[in-house]
Design a protein around this motif. Structure first.
Motif, short mmCIF file in Angstrom:
data_model
loop_
_atom_site.label_atom_id
_atom_site.label_comp_id
_atom_site.label_asym_id
_atom_site.label_seq_id
_atom_site.Cartn_x
_atom_site.Cartn_y
_atom_site.Cartn_z
N PHE A 45 0.83 -1.21 0.00
CA PHE A 45 0.00 0.00 0.00
C PHE A 45 0.86 1.26 0.00
O PHE A 45 0.55 2.24 -0.68
CB PHE A 45 -0.93 -0.01 1.21
N ALA A 46 1.93 1.24 0.78
CA ALA A 46 2.81 2.41 0.85
C ALA A 46 4.21 1.98 1.26
O ALA A 46 4.37 1.05 2.04
CB ALA A 46 2.27 3.45 1.83
N GLY A 47 5.20 2.66 0.74
CA GLY A 47 6.59 2.38 1.07
C GLY A 47 7.28 1.56 0.00
O GLY A 47 6.66 0.68 -0.60
N ASP A 48 8.56 1.87 -0.23
CA ASP A 48 9.31 1.09 -1.24
C ASP A 48 10.23 0.06 -0.62
O ASP A 48 11.01 -0.60 -1.31
CB ASP A 48 10.11 2.03 -2.16
N GLY A 56 5.93 11.55 0.03
CA GLY A 56 5.62 11.61 -1.38
C GLY A 56 4.59 10.57 -1.79
O GLY A 56 3.84 10.05 -0.95
N PRO A 57 4.54 10.22 -3.09
CA PRO A 57 3.59 9.22 -3.56
C PRO A 57 3.73 7.90 -2.82
O PRO A 57 4.83 7.53 -2.38
CB PRO A 57 3.95 9.08 -5.05
N LEU A 58 2.65 7.15 -2.71
CA LEU A 58 2.60 5.96 -1.88
C LEU A 58 3.78 5.02 -2.06
O LEU A 58 4.46 4.66 -1.09
CB LEU A 58 1.30 5.18 -2.17
N LEU A 59 4.04 4.59 -3.28
CA LEU A 59 5.02 3.54 -3.49
C LEU A 59 6.46 4.04 -3.60
O LEU A 59 7.38 3.22 -3.73
CB LEU A 59 4.64 2.73 -4.74
N ASP A 74 -12.75 9.08 7.66
CA ASP A 74 -12.72 9.40 6.23
C ASP A 74 -11.71 8.57 5.45
O ASP A 74 -11.48 8.79 4.26
CB ASP A 74 -12.45 10.89 6.00
N GLY A 75 -11.08 7.58 6.14
CA GLY A 75 -10.16 6.69 5.46
C GLY A 75 -8.70 7.11 5.51
O GLY A 75 -7.84 6.42 4.95
N THR A 76 -8.40 8.22 6.14
CA THR A 76 -7.01 8.64 6.29
C THR A 76 -6.29 7.67 7.22
O THR A 76 -6.81 7.29 8.27
CB THR A 76 -6.93 10.06 6.87
N LYS A 89 1.22 10.45 7.91
CA LYS A 89 -0.17 10.52 7.46
C LYS A 89 -0.24 10.07 6.00
O LYS A 89 0.58 10.47 5.18
CB LYS A 89 -0.68 11.95 7.60
N ILE A 90 -1.23 9.22 5.69
CA ILE A 90 -1.42 8.76 4.32
C ILE A 90 -2.83 9.13 3.88
O ILE A 90 -3.82 8.68 4.46
CB ILE A 90 -1.21 7.24 4.21
N SER A 91 -2.89 9.96 2.85
CA SER A 91 -4.18 10.44 2.36
C SER A 91 -4.05 10.85 0.90
O SER A 91 -3.02 11.41 0.50
CB SER A 91 -4.65 11.64 3.20
N ALA A 92 -5.07 10.58 0.12
CA ALA A 92 -5.13 10.97 -1.29
C ALA A 92 -3.89 10.54 -2.07
O ALA A 92 -3.37 11.27 -2.91
CB ALA A 92 -5.31 12.50 -1.40
N GLY A 93 -3.40 9.34 -1.75
CA GLY A 93 -2.28 8.80 -2.49
C GLY A 93 -0.93 9.37 -2.13
O GLY A 93 0.06 9.11 -2.83
#
Length: 221
Positions: A45-48, A56-59, A74-76, A89-93
């Motif tokens: 879902f997030a992190g390389d 920055g961007p999720l991946l 709200d899914g954050t 914080k992870i939100s909106a990609g």
């Protein structure tokens, strides 16, 4: 589409053979095969995967030691990055910083200047306030929706004391944290052998466990 003998591709995923094609079939009707097992699909879902700090961007984002998460209405997603000493914080990609400058400390204040030691467990309430227990700090911290960090309960001196949040004491090494339907915060005060309750009115009490000296002691070798 290429077919092999009597095989047909059904629904693009299930491979089914007719009775005449089954190995060892003598012409007698055989029972149907069992239904396919449902398999969970695991994805990143997030992190390389790199042990570092990068937003920055999720991946392409990076974490040190993500150890706990909480999800708001709200899914954050909020992530306790243990060795990164930050709350992400992870939100909106996008992955961003909520609080913590990455240095050891217990300083309150604006999110990017506040400090944590070992942020361990987190929870979020209906107002998007994030609560943090720190394994090496005898306080419960609160991060407001605007990123301001404050001490929610505890003096920072390890011990056991109920009462107002300004004089209450907790042990170091606090474990889980949860929020009740009325907004009360429950703390697993592990080394005091108790579950503590912090009300919205700012009072700390023992919710469960023997209300006496801590059950945990350290015996010299």
């Amino acid at each position: 589409m290429k077919y092999i003998q009597c095989m047909a591709l059904v629904a693009a995923t299930a491979l089914i053979t007719t009775p005449a094609c089954r190995k060892g079939n003598s012409g007698k009707e055989q029972p149907p095969p069992p239904p396919p097992k449902k398999a969970a699909i695991v994805s990143t879902f997030a992190g390389d995967g790199t042990d570092a700090y990068l937003n920055g961007p999720l991946l392409s984002a990076r974490f040190h030691t993500p150890i706990d998460i909480a999800i708001s209405a709200d899914g954050t997603l909020y992530v306790a990055d243990y060795n990164g000493r930050r709350i992400r914080k992870i939100s909106a990609g996008q992955v961003s910083l909520l609080a913590g400058d990455g240095n050891f400390g217990t300083k309150d204040g604006a999110g990017d200047t506040a400090q944590f030691v070992d942020p361990y467990r987190i929870e979020v309430d209906r107002g998007d306030n994030v609560y943090v227990t720190d394994q090496a700090d005898a306080r419960v911290r609160r991060i407001a929706a605007n990123g301001m960090v404050s001490t929610y309960a505890g003096t920072g001196i390890p011990g056991f004391n109920n009462g107002d949040v300004s004089v209450a004491q907790f042990s170091v090494g606090m474990g889980g944290i949860a929020i009740g339907t009325l907004g009360d915060v429950y703390i697993d005060d592990t080394n005091n052998g108790r579950i503590r309750k912090i009300t919205a009115a700012g009072q700390v009490s023992t919710f469960a466990g023997r209300d006496k000296k801590a059950l945990w002691t350290e015996t010299p070798l």
